[in-house]
Design an enzyme around this catalytic site. Sequence first.
Site, PDB file in Angstrom:
ATOM      1  N   LYS A  29       7.428 -27.121 -15.550  1.00 42.15           N
ATOM      2  CA  LYS A  29       8.624 -26.324 -15.795  1.00 42.15           C
ATOM      3  C   LYS A  29       8.553 -25.692 -17.174  1.00 42.15           C
ATOM      4  O   LYS A  29       8.058 -26.307 -18.120  1.00 42.15           O
ATOM      5  CB  LYS A  29       9.885 -27.192 -15.730  1.00 42.15           C
ATOM      6  CG  LYS A  29      10.122 -27.835 -14.388  1.00 42.15           C
ATOM      7  CD  LYS A  29      11.312 -28.774 -14.438  1.00 42.15           C
ATOM      8  CE  LYS A  29      11.514 -29.458 -13.099  1.00 42.15           C
ATOM      9  NZ  LYS A  29      12.566 -30.472 -13.168  1.00 42.15           N
ATOM     10  N   ARG A  89      22.229  -3.682 -33.494  1.00 42.28           N
ATOM     11  CA  ARG A  89      22.672  -3.589 -32.090  1.00 42.28           C
ATOM     12  C   ARG A  89      22.644  -4.928 -31.372  1.00 42.28           C
ATOM     13  O   ARG A  89      23.262  -5.093 -30.336  1.00 42.28           O
ATOM     14  CB  ARG A  89      21.777  -2.607 -31.322  1.00 42.28           C
ATOM     15  CG  ARG A  89      21.781  -1.201 -31.871  1.00 42.28           C
ATOM     16  CD  ARG A  89      20.681  -0.365 -31.249  1.00 42.28           C
ATOM     17  NE  ARG A  89      19.385  -0.972 -31.606  1.00 42.28           N
ATOM     18  CZ  ARG A  89      18.237  -0.758 -30.949  1.00 42.28           C
ATOM     19  NH1 ARG A  89      18.219   0.044 -29.905  1.00 42.28           N
ATOM     20  NH2 ARG A  89      17.129  -1.318 -31.336  1.00 42.28           N
ATOM     21  N   TYR A  98      15.215 -22.642 -15.733  1.00 41.32           N
ATOM     22  CA  TYR A  98      13.878 -23.208 -15.688  1.00 41.32           C
ATOM     23  C   TYR A  98      13.037 -22.526 -14.636  1.00 41.32           C
ATOM     24  O   TYR A  98      13.465 -22.270 -13.534  1.00 41.32           O
ATOM     25  CB  TYR A  98      13.856 -24.721 -15.530  1.00 41.32           C
ATOM     26  CG  TYR A  98      14.867 -25.382 -14.639  1.00 41.32           C
ATOM     27  CD1 TYR A  98      14.487 -26.008 -13.470  1.00 41.32           C
ATOM     28  CD2 TYR A  98      16.211 -25.425 -15.007  1.00 41.32           C
ATOM     29  CE1 TYR A  98      15.413 -26.670 -12.677  1.00 41.32           C
ATOM     30  CE2 TYR A  98      17.139 -26.080 -14.219  1.00 41.32           C
ATOM     31  CZ  TYR A  98      16.733 -26.693 -13.055  1.00 41.32           C
ATOM     32  OH  TYR A  98      17.653 -27.340 -12.270  1.00 41.32           O
ATOM     33  N   ARG A 130      22.017 -34.037 -16.853  1.00 40.98           N
ATOM     34  CA  ARG A 130      21.263 -33.857 -15.610  1.00 40.98           C
ATOM     35  C   ARG A 130      19.883 -34.481 -15.806  1.00 40.98           C
ATOM     36  O   ARG A 130      19.107 -34.049 -16.620  1.00 40.98           O
ATOM     37  CB  ARG A 130      21.141 -32.374 -15.267  1.00 40.98           C
ATOM     38  CG  ARG A 130      22.483 -31.713 -14.974  1.00 40.98           C
ATOM     39  CD  ARG A 130      22.294 -30.234 -14.627  1.00 40.98           C
ATOM     40  NE  ARG A 130      23.552 -29.547 -14.482  1.00 40.98           N
ATOM     41  CZ  ARG A 130      24.159 -29.319 -13.328  1.00 40.98           C
ATOM     42  NH1 ARG A 130      23.630 -29.738 -12.203  1.00 40.98           N
ATOM     43  NH2 ARG A 130      25.306 -28.659 -13.287  1.00 40.98           N
ATOM     44  N   GLU A 172      10.945 -10.956 -25.336  1.00 39.80           N
ATOM     45  CA  GLU A 172      10.273 -11.146 -24.060  1.00 39.80           C
ATOM     46  C   GLU A 172      10.336 -12.640 -23.757  1.00 39.80           C
ATOM     47  O   GLU A 172       9.705 -13.437 -24.449  1.00 39.80           O
ATOM     48  CB  GLU A 172       8.827 -10.664 -24.209  1.00 39.80           C
ATOM     49  CG  GLU A 172       8.069 -10.533 -22.928  1.00 39.80           C
ATOM     50  CD  GLU A 172       6.722  -9.879 -23.175  1.00 39.80           C
ATOM     51  OE1 GLU A 172       6.547  -8.731 -22.744  1.00 39.80           O
ATOM     52  OE2 GLU A 172       5.859 -10.527 -23.816  1.00 39.80           O
ATOM     53  N   LYS A 185      24.227 -39.018  -7.626  1.00 44.83           N
ATOM     54  CA  LYS A 185      22.788 -39.229  -7.466  1.00 44.83           C
ATOM     55  C   LYS A 185      22.173 -39.746  -8.769  1.00 44.83           C
ATOM     56  O   LYS A 185      21.400 -40.703  -8.764  1.00 44.83           O
ATOM     57  CB  LYS A 185      22.107 -37.926  -7.037  1.00 44.83           C
ATOM     58  CG  LYS A 185      20.606 -38.043  -6.862  1.00 44.83           C
ATOM     59  CD  LYS A 185      19.992 -36.778  -6.320  1.00 44.83           C
ATOM     60  CE  LYS A 185      19.566 -35.900  -7.471  1.00 44.83           C
ATOM     61  NZ  LYS A 185      18.831 -34.709  -7.045  1.00 44.83           N
ATOM     62  N   ASP A 216      12.582 -19.724  -9.956  1.00 42.15           N
ATOM     63  CA  ASP A 216      13.468 -19.766 -11.120  1.00 42.15           C
ATOM     64  C   ASP A 216      14.772 -20.425 -10.708  1.00 42.15           C
ATOM     65  O   ASP A 216      15.325 -20.107  -9.651  1.00 42.15           O
ATOM     66  CB  ASP A 216      13.783 -18.356 -11.628  1.00 42.15           C
ATOM     67  CG  ASP A 216      12.660 -17.738 -12.426  1.00 42.15           C
ATOM     68  OD1 ASP A 216      11.729 -18.460 -12.823  1.00 42.15           O
ATOM     69  OD2 ASP A 216      12.704 -16.529 -12.678  1.00 42.15           O
ATOM     70  N   ASN A 217      15.265 -21.329 -11.562  1.00 44.02           N
ATOM     71  CA  ASN A 217      16.531 -22.013 -11.305  1.00 44.02           C
ATOM     72  C   ASN A 217      17.445 -21.818 -12.503  1.00 44.02           C
ATOM     73  O   ASN A 217      16.985 -21.797 -13.648  1.00 44.02           O
ATOM     74  CB  ASN A 217      16.302 -23.516 -11.108  1.00 44.02           C
ATOM     75  CG  ASN A 217      15.364 -23.815  -9.967  1.00 44.02           C
ATOM     76  OD1 ASN A 217      15.485 -23.263  -8.895  1.00 44.02           O
ATOM     77  ND2 ASN A 217      14.410 -24.697 -10.211  1.00 44.02           N
TER      78      ASN A 217
END
Length: 181
Positions: free
Chosen positions: A72, A23, A132, A59, A28, A169, A48-49
């Site tokens: 993190k 399936r 993260y 990044r 977890e 940035k 949470d991001n």
Amino acid sequence: MTLSETPLKDCYIIEPTVFEDERGYFYEKFNEKKFTEITGMNGHFVQDNISKSTFGVLRGIHLQKGEHAQAKLVSCLEGRVWDIAVDLRHDSPTFGKWFGLEISGENKKQLYVPRGFGHGFAVLSETAIFAYKCDNYYSKESEGGIIWNDSDLMIDWKLPLSEVILSEKDKNLPAFSQGNF
């Protein structure tokens, strides 16, 4: 859930136990109690991001300074990224060292990046969804960073330089030698 050490002090690879059958799969992704048991560290995260990026997006290297420093727990839900952590703790035996790990929706590995570290990632697949968990809230005033191609750190981002896509940035972050952390 298993824990593996990295060459950087207090930075760990976490691999969930995955149950697969015809399936699909189940795992977890995070359990505060198990996390605290296997790491011996506080597993309480408050934010949470999620980001979605295309191939070549880089990044980082980002951090939060002072009282807003963040640990993190990072993962890639879909696609593949080259994830890096840089130890910026002056009193650490691994100060100024970096570690990289490919994390993906397939391997389901996670990287625990402690407070006092810089963090960044480069997208290696067509697209990637990156997640993260942070143990402290974001504060714009506490932002810090290091330029991605710093000549002291010599990070291998696993991308051709011509393919790197940066935000304005990130193009203007200071060098490691400036100690903006």
